[in-house]
Design an enzyme around this catalytic site. Structure first.
Site, PDB file in Angstrom:
ATOM      1  N   GLU A 153       0.858  -1.194   0.000  1.00  0.00           N
ATOM      2  CA  GLU A 153       0.000   0.000   0.000  1.00  0.00           C
ATOM      3  C   GLU A 153       0.900   1.253   0.000  1.00  0.00           C
ATOM      4  O   GLU A 153       1.944   1.269   0.682  1.00  0.00           O
ATOM      5  CB  GLU A 153      -0.836  -0.061   1.295  1.00  0.00           C
ATOM      6  CG  GLU A 153      -1.752   1.108   1.559  1.00  0.00           C
ATOM      7  CD  GLU A 153      -2.481   0.947   2.915  1.00  0.00           C
ATOM      8  OE1 GLU A 153      -2.071   0.105   3.747  1.00  0.00           O
ATOM      9  OE2 GLU A 153      -3.477   1.665   3.113  1.00  0.00           O
ATOM     10  N   LYS A 201      -9.374   2.205  -2.032  1.00  0.00           N
ATOM     11  CA  LYS A 201      -9.668   1.568  -0.735  1.00  0.00           C
ATOM     12  C   LYS A 201     -11.013   2.030  -0.174  1.00  0.00           C
ATOM     13  O   LYS A 201     -11.223   3.238   0.009  1.00  0.00           O
ATOM     14  CB  LYS A 201      -8.537   1.905   0.232  1.00  0.00           C
ATOM     15  CG  LYS A 201      -8.576   1.197   1.570  1.00  0.00           C
ATOM     16  CD  LYS A 201      -7.315   1.574   2.372  1.00  0.00           C
ATOM     17  CE  LYS A 201      -7.196   0.819   3.663  1.00  0.00           C
ATOM     18  NZ  LYS A 201      -5.945   1.175   4.400  1.00  0.00           N
ATOM     19  N   CYS A 211      -5.109  -3.379   2.421  1.00  0.00           N
ATOM     20  CA  CYS A 211      -4.855  -3.435   3.859  1.00  0.00           C
ATOM     21  C   CYS A 211      -6.104  -3.649   4.708  1.00  0.00           C
ATOM     22  O   CYS A 211      -6.663  -4.737   4.703  1.00  0.00           O
ATOM     23  CB  CYS A 211      -4.061  -2.205   4.302  1.00  0.00           C
ATOM     24  SG  CYS A 211      -3.101  -2.554   5.804  1.00  0.00           S
ATOM     25  N   VAL A 248      -0.266  -2.825  10.584  1.00  0.00           N
ATOM     26  CA  VAL A 248       0.356  -2.346  11.823  1.00  0.00           C
ATOM     27  C   VAL A 248      -0.061  -3.158  13.049  1.00  0.00           C
ATOM     28  O   VAL A 248       0.523  -2.997  14.110  1.00  0.00           O
ATOM     29  CB  VAL A 248       0.039  -0.851  12.071  1.00  0.00           C
ATOM     30  CG1 VAL A 248       0.727   0.027  11.033  1.00  0.00           C
ATOM     31  CG2 VAL A 248      -1.457  -0.578  12.106  1.00  0.00           C
TER      32      VAL A 248
HETATM   33  C1  ACM Z   1      -4.021  -0.086   7.112  1.00  0.00           C
HETATM   34  O1  ACM Z   1      -5.125  -0.202   6.578  1.00  0.00           O
HETATM   35  N1  ACM Z   1      -3.025   0.519   6.497  1.00  0.00           N
HETATM   36  C2  ACM Z   1      -3.772  -0.643   8.443  1.00  0.00           C
END
Ligand code: ACM
Length: 263
Positions: free
Chosen positions: A38, A109, A142, A169
């Site tokens: 990402e 996203k 992510c 994370v």
């Molecule tokens: C994330 O969506 N970068 C944790």
């Protein structure tokens, strides 16, 4: 089909350097489909929308997409890569999908994480798999992994490989849930996570590495270390993801009971 991830440490704001490093790493192995992390060309921890707008790029005109198109043509490979996309006055945490013949598609996203909600616009494109000449891939970014509907929708629409650019994370969580996303949809899943840390605007994040490639029954075919820069490539048979049977009596898609499922 050879599928791979690139796990590396982008440096915040050093777009040219980050693009060069990712391309150098992809050049070290041969794959038909590469997944990059990402926001791989900018870094992650923005401190304002203005800063984000200054680093975000139009697709496909921006330098990140152009460099990937060039690599893709020369390497005869498809690349799925996370980047900050500027579109008019909007800015998305997006992914581009580029192939030897040009731009295949983009994804924005839909489930923004943490402070991303302050700076990015939420994704506004449908979850549609993309056809790579007979093999369908689905792209999710992510935190989308926390929402089983994302992978499910892509799989129900025919995705055989989930391509998952990430900046994870929360230790172990995305790695675990992507195994489940693969298992419950009988699809392959390639997660490309970054490593290292960023400390900006009074916040500090560590990224968890452990990029991975998962098989339709949930087995981890390959996993990177938590901290090293690594590429990983596995030969897979995407046809396997067309078979949704888990026992001779159970087909995961045919056995669904949508009439019992709420919103
Ligand atoms: C994330 O969506 N970068 C944790």
């Amino acid at each position: 089909m050879r599928v791979g991830y690139v796990q590396f440490e982008p440096r915040f704001g050093e777009v040219k350097r980050n693009i060069g490093r990712a391309i150098e790493m992809m050049g070290s192995e041969r794959a038909d489909l590469w997944v990059l992390p990402e926001l791989f060309s900018t870094g992650y921890l923005f401190v304002s929308r203005e800063e984000l707008m200054g680093l975000a790029e139009p697709v496909p005109e921006g330098p990140t997409t152009q460099a990937l198109l060039d690599f893709s043509r020369k390497a005869n490979a498809t690349v799925v890569a996370g980047l900050a996309e500027r579109a008019g006055d909007k800015v998305y945490n997006a992914a581009v999908i580029v192939g030897p013949a040009g731009l295949i598609g983009r994804y924005r996203k839909i489930h923004l994480f943490g402070k991303e909600k302050l700076w990015f616009d939420p994704g506004d494109l449908p979850l549609e798999p993309m056809d790579l000449g007979g093999v369908k891939i689905g792209v999710m970014i992510c935190f989308d992994h926390f929402f089983p509907e994302t992978a499910r929708t892509l799989a129900l629409r025919g995705a055989q490989i989930l391509c998952h650019p990430a900046n994870l994370v929360l230790p172990g969580m995305g790695q675990l849930s992507m195994r489940v996303r693969a298992m419950e949809n009988r699809v392959f899943a390639v997660t490309a996570n970054r490593i290292g840390g960023e400390a900006r605007g009074g916040e500090e994040l560590r990224f968890t590495g452990e990029s991975q490639i998962v098989a339709p029954e949930g087995a981890v075919l390959l996993r990177a270390s938590p901290e090293g820069e690594e590429v990983g490539v596995v030969e897979i048979d995407p046809e396997k993801a067309l078979d949704k049977r888990v026992t001779r009596y159970n087909d995961l898609f045919a056995d669904r009971r949508p009439e019992f499922y709420g919103a």
